[in-house]
Design an enzyme around this catalytic site. Structure first.
Site, PDB file in Angstrom:
ATOM      1  N   GLU A 110       0.877  -1.159   0.000  1.00  0.00           N
ATOM      2  CA  GLU A 110       0.000   0.000   0.000  1.00  0.00           C
ATOM      3  C   GLU A 110       0.918   1.212   0.000  1.00  0.00           C
ATOM      4  O   GLU A 110       1.101   1.880   0.999  1.00  0.00           O
ATOM      5  CB  GLU A 110      -0.922  -0.019   1.217  1.00  0.00           C
ATOM      6  CG  GLU A 110      -2.158   0.836   1.064  1.00  0.00           C
ATOM      7  CD  GLU A 110      -1.888   2.324   1.209  1.00  0.00           C
ATOM      8  OE1 GLU A 110      -2.170   3.066   0.253  1.00  0.00           O
ATOM      9  OE2 GLU A 110      -1.395   2.747   2.253  1.00  0.00           O
ATOM     10  N   GLU A 119       4.612   7.513  -4.942  1.00  0.00           N
ATOM     11  CA  GLU A 119       5.703   6.803  -4.283  1.00  0.00           C
ATOM     12  C   GLU A 119       6.349   5.793  -5.229  1.00  0.00           C
ATOM     13  O   GLU A 119       6.913   4.800  -4.797  1.00  0.00           O
ATOM     14  CB  GLU A 119       5.192   6.110  -3.016  1.00  0.00           C
ATOM     15  CG  GLU A 119       4.726   7.107  -1.955  1.00  0.00           C
ATOM     16  CD  GLU A 119       4.368   6.441  -0.651  1.00  0.00           C
ATOM     17  OE1 GLU A 119       5.159   5.608  -0.155  1.00  0.00           O
ATOM     18  OE2 GLU A 119       3.293   6.746  -0.111  1.00  0.00           O
TER      19      GLU A 119
END
Length: 130
Positions: A110, A119
């Site tokens: 996640e 990210e």
């Protein structure tokens, strides 16, 4: 440790206390990890790794770049009597060495952040699959 408190309070505390999010991941993993080797990519405090272990994963490798979060995760594993089933690695996944016995059947993660690729999730997942 001031750095640790800052790291957790900045964003992580709210995320791990999001009941709907946690239930979503629990239900997504249920019936899909039993007896399999699981890699938790960007493990943070270890929540997904612990879920996989509690749902019967044969083994779990958790990789996290933040040293402070690795320490929290290891404490969480110990407090939940899962330290013998989860291996914590402090590194960027792209820099971690993966022995054959640590290769996974399932990748959980996640690391989306607030932006879909904020990210670099696509790059990290592609690297982990190799």
């Amino acid at each position: 440790d001031e750095e640790l408190v800052e790291e957790v309070n900045r964003w992580h505390y709210a995320m791990i206390n999001d009941k709907d999010r946690s239930e979503f991941f629990w239900n997504a993993l249920k019936g899909r990890v039993e007896g399999l080797r699981v890699l938790d990519l960007g493990a943070g405090s270890g929540l997904l790794a612990m879920m996989a272990a509690k749902l019967g994963a044969a083994s779990v490798v958790a990789i996290e770049a933040s040293e402070a979060l690795c320490e929290i995760a290891e404490t969480n594993f110990e407090r939940n009597a899962l330290e013998d089933r989860i291996t914590m690695i402090h590194a960027l996944s792209t820099e971690a060495e993966c022995k054959d016995e640590m290769r996974s059947d399932v990748i959980v993660s996640e690391i989306l952040g607030t932006l879909l690729n904020g990210e670099s999730v696509i790059d990290y997942i592609a690297d982990a699959r190799e």
